[in-house]
Scaffold this motif. Structure first.
Motif, mmCIF file in Angstrom:
data_model
loop_
_atom_site.group_PDB
_atom_site.id
_atom_site.type_symbol
_atom_site.label_atom_id
_atom_site.label_comp_id
_atom_site.label_asym_id
_atom_site.label_seq_id
_atom_site.Cartn_x
_atom_site.Cartn_y
_atom_site.Cartn_z
ATOM 1 N N PRO A 15 0.800 -1.224 0.000
ATOM 2 C CA PRO A 15 0.000 0.000 0.000
ATOM 3 C C PRO A 15 0.837 1.280 0.000
ATOM 4 C CG PRO A 15 -0.075 -1.049 2.144
ATOM 5 C CD PRO A 15 0.657 -1.985 1.219
ATOM 6 N N ASP A 16 2.111 1.200 0.358
ATOM 7 C CA ASP A 16 2.952 2.394 0.407
ATOM 8 C C ASP A 16 3.623 2.715 -0.931
ATOM 9 O OD1 ASP A 16 2.295 2.614 3.075
ATOM 10 O OD2 ASP A 16 4.093 1.549 3.747
ATOM 11 N N VAL A 17 3.496 1.833 -1.893
ATOM 12 C CA VAL A 17 4.133 2.048 -3.191
ATOM 13 C C VAL A 17 3.241 2.925 -4.051
ATOM 14 C CG1 VAL A 17 4.914 0.929 -5.313
ATOM 15 C CG2 VAL A 17 5.373 -0.136 -3.099
ATOM 16 N N ARG A 18 3.830 3.985 -4.598
ATOM 17 C CA ARG A 18 3.088 4.872 -5.501
ATOM 18 C C ARG A 18 3.350 4.404 -6.930
ATOM 19 N NH1 ARG A 18 1.390 10.721 -5.140
ATOM 20 N NH2 ARG A 18 0.739 11.089 -7.265
ATOM 21 N N ILE A 19 2.283 4.059 -7.612
ATOM 22 C CA ILE A 19 2.419 3.524 -8.969
ATOM 23 C C ILE A 19 1.219 3.963 -9.799
ATOM 24 C CG2 ILE A 19 1.320 1.356 -8.315
ATOM 25 C CD1 ILE A 19 3.174 -0.079 -10.257
ATOM 26 N N THR A 20 1.467 4.167 -11.076
ATOM 27 C CA THR A 20 0.414 4.507 -12.018
ATOM 28 C C THR A 20 0.470 3.513 -13.164
ATOM 29 O OG1 THR A 20 0.527 6.846 -11.482
ATOM 30 C CG2 THR A 20 -0.466 6.295 -13.568
ATOM 31 N N CYS A 21 -0.685 3.053 -13.594
ATOM 32 C CA CYS A 21 -0.779 2.122 -14.724
ATOM 33 C C CYS A 21 -1.398 2.864 -15.896
ATOM 34 C CB CYS A 21 -1.624 0.914 -14.330
ATOM 35 S SG CYS A 21 -1.893 -0.236 -15.691
ATOM 36 N N TRP A 22 -0.621 3.063 -16.929
ATOM 37 C CA TRP A 22 -1.104 3.696 -18.151
ATOM 38 C C TRP A 22 -1.234 2.620 -19.211
ATOM 39 C CZ3 TRP A 22 3.200 7.920 -18.140
ATOM 40 C CH2 TRP A 22 2.891 8.889 -17.183
ATOM 41 N N TYR A 23 -2.336 2.636 -19.913
ATOM 42 C CA TYR A 23 -2.521 1.658 -20.984
ATOM 43 C C TYR A 23 -3.554 2.175 -21.964
ATOM 44 C CZ TYR A 23 -6.738 0.315 -18.403
ATOM 45 O OH TYR A 23 -7.943 0.322 -17.759
ATOM 46 N N GLY A 24 -3.541 1.601 -23.138
ATOM 47 C CA GLY A 24 -4.538 1.952 -24.146
ATOM 48 C C GLY A 24 -5.861 1.285 -23.836
ATOM 49 N N GLU A 25 -6.927 2.047 -23.899
ATOM 50 C CA GLU A 25 -8.267 1.556 -23.575
ATOM 51 C C GLU A 25 -8.655 0.323 -24.406
ATOM 52 O OE1 GLU A 25 -12.097 4.114 -23.368
ATOM 53 O OE2 GLU A 25 -11.470 4.130 -25.473
ATOM 54 N N ARG A 31 -8.478 -5.743 -18.016
ATOM 55 C CA ARG A 31 -9.316 -5.896 -16.825
ATOM 56 C C ARG A 31 -8.663 -6.856 -15.840
ATOM 57 N NH1 ARG A 31 -14.940 -6.298 -19.674
ATOM 58 N NH2 ARG A 31 -15.458 -4.096 -19.768
ATOM 59 N N LYS A 32 -8.160 -7.969 -16.358
ATOM 60 C CA LYS A 32 -7.483 -8.944 -15.500
ATOM 61 C C LYS A 32 -6.218 -8.341 -14.901
ATOM 62 C CE LYS A 32 -8.914 -13.154 -17.864
ATOM 63 N NZ LYS A 32 -8.409 -14.310 -18.626
ATOM 64 N N ALA A 33 -5.444 -7.667 -15.719
ATOM 65 C CA ALA A 33 -4.198 -7.077 -15.244
ATOM 66 C C ALA A 33 -4.468 -6.042 -14.160
ATOM 67 C CB ALA A 33 -3.433 -6.442 -16.407
ATOM 68 N N VAL A 34 -5.453 -5.186 -14.376
ATOM 69 C CA VAL A 34 -5.785 -4.140 -13.405
ATOM 70 C C VAL A 34 -6.251 -4.766 -12.099
ATOM 71 C CG1 VAL A 34 -7.434 -2.282 -12.914
ATOM 72 C CG2 VAL A 34 -6.196 -2.320 -15.093
ATOM 73 N N LYS A 35 -7.027 -5.827 -12.184
ATOM 74 C CA LYS A 35 -7.488 -6.521 -10.979
ATOM 75 C C LYS A 35 -6.291 -6.996 -10.151
ATOM 76 C CE LYS A 35 -9.814 -10.755 -9.622
ATOM 77 N NZ LYS A 35 -10.445 -11.974 -10.099
ATOM 78 N N HIS A 36 -5.318 -7.615 -10.791
ATOM 79 C CA HIS A 36 -4.135 -8.103 -10.088
ATOM 80 C C HIS A 36 -3.268 -6.953 -9.576
ATOM 81 C CE1 HIS A 36 -4.695 -12.371 -10.836
ATOM 82 N NE2 HIS A 36 -5.102 -12.036 -12.063
ATOM 83 N N LEU A 37 -3.148 -5.911 -10.374
ATOM 84 C CA LEU A 37 -2.364 -4.746 -9.950
ATOM 85 C C LEU A 37 -2.984 -4.080 -8.731
ATOM 86 C CD1 LEU A 37 -1.511 -3.237 -13.426
ATOM 87 C CD2 LEU A 37 0.152 -4.060 -11.734
ATOM 88 N N LYS A 38 -4.311 -3.959 -8.719
ATOM 89 C CA LYS A 38 -4.987 -3.322 -7.580
ATOM 90 C C LYS A 38 -4.808 -4.133 -6.296
ATOM 91 C CE LYS A 38 -8.559 -0.578 -9.821
ATOM 92 N NZ LYS A 38 -10.008 -0.386 -9.989
ATOM 93 N N ARG A 39 -4.752 -5.441 -6.417
ATOM 94 C CA ARG A 39 -4.523 -6.270 -5.236
ATOM 95 C C ARG A 39 -3.097 -6.077 -4.722
ATOM 96 N NH1 ARG A 39 -2.005 -9.841 -2.991
ATOM 97 N NH2 ARG A 39 -0.789 -10.369 -4.803
ATOM 98 N N ALA A 40 -2.141 -6.076 -5.642
ATOM 99 C CA ALA A 40 -0.737 -5.948 -5.253
ATOM 100 C C ALA A 40 -0.389 -4.524 -4.809
ATOM 101 C CB ALA A 40 0.168 -6.360 -6.412
ATOM 102 N N PHE A 41 -1.014 -3.535 -5.433
ATOM 103 C CA PHE A 41 -0.728 -2.125 -5.144
ATOM 104 C C PHE A 41 -2.059 -1.407 -4.898
ATOM 105 C CE2 PHE A 41 2.457 -3.720 -8.138
ATOM 106 C CZ PHE A 41 3.598 -3.584 -7.365
ATOM 107 N N PRO A 42 -2.606 -1.488 -3.692
ATOM 108 C CA PRO A 42 -3.949 -0.948 -3.415
ATOM 109 C C PRO A 42 -4.132 0.529 -3.749
ATOM 110 C CG PRO A 42 -3.159 -2.257 -1.565
ATOM 111 C CD PRO A 42 -2.017 -2.127 -2.528
ATOM 112 N N ASN A 43 -3.078 1.306 -3.740
ATOM 113 C CA ASN A 43 -3.199 2.740 -4.022
ATOM 114 C C ASN A 43 -2.817 3.111 -5.453
ATOM 115 O OD1 ASN A 43 -4.133 3.482 -1.453
ATOM 116 N ND2 ASN A 43 -2.071 3.243 -0.646
ATOM 117 N N ILE A 44 -2.839 2.149 -6.339
ATOM 118 C CA ILE A 44 -2.466 2.386 -7.736
ATOM 119 C C ILE A 44 -3.423 3.379 -8.393
ATOM 120 C CG2 ILE A 44 -3.841 0.468 -8.620
ATOM 121 C CD1 ILE A 44 -1.575 -0.075 -10.633
#
Length: 76
Positions: A15-25, A31-44
């Protein structure tokens, strides 16, 4: 090797890691990737680029530079 779900599901949430996920719509499977990213990095921060596919933002330098500059100003 796929980063998700093979590895990412084993990571402790950061939760302390600051990260942004940029991707083409239009990118497939984000959707799957974002789901996993949100679990690993809750503040993404999730940022899809409207109307673009995988890597297409690289052909829109003005938008990419603007986004990078805004992000850098936020984190500094």
């Amino acid at each position: 090797v796929r980063l998700y779900p093979v590895y990412m599901h084993t990571w402790e949430p950061k939760p302390d890691v600051r990260i942004t996920c940029w991707y083409g719509e239009k990118e497939m499977n984000m959707r799957k990737a974002v789901k996993h990213l949100k679990r690993a990095f809750p503040n993404i921060e999730i940022h899809p680029f409207k109307g673009l596919g995988h890597g297409e933002i690289m052909t829109h330098e003005n938008i990419l530079v603007k986004e990078l500059m805004q992000y850098m100003e936020q984190v500094s």
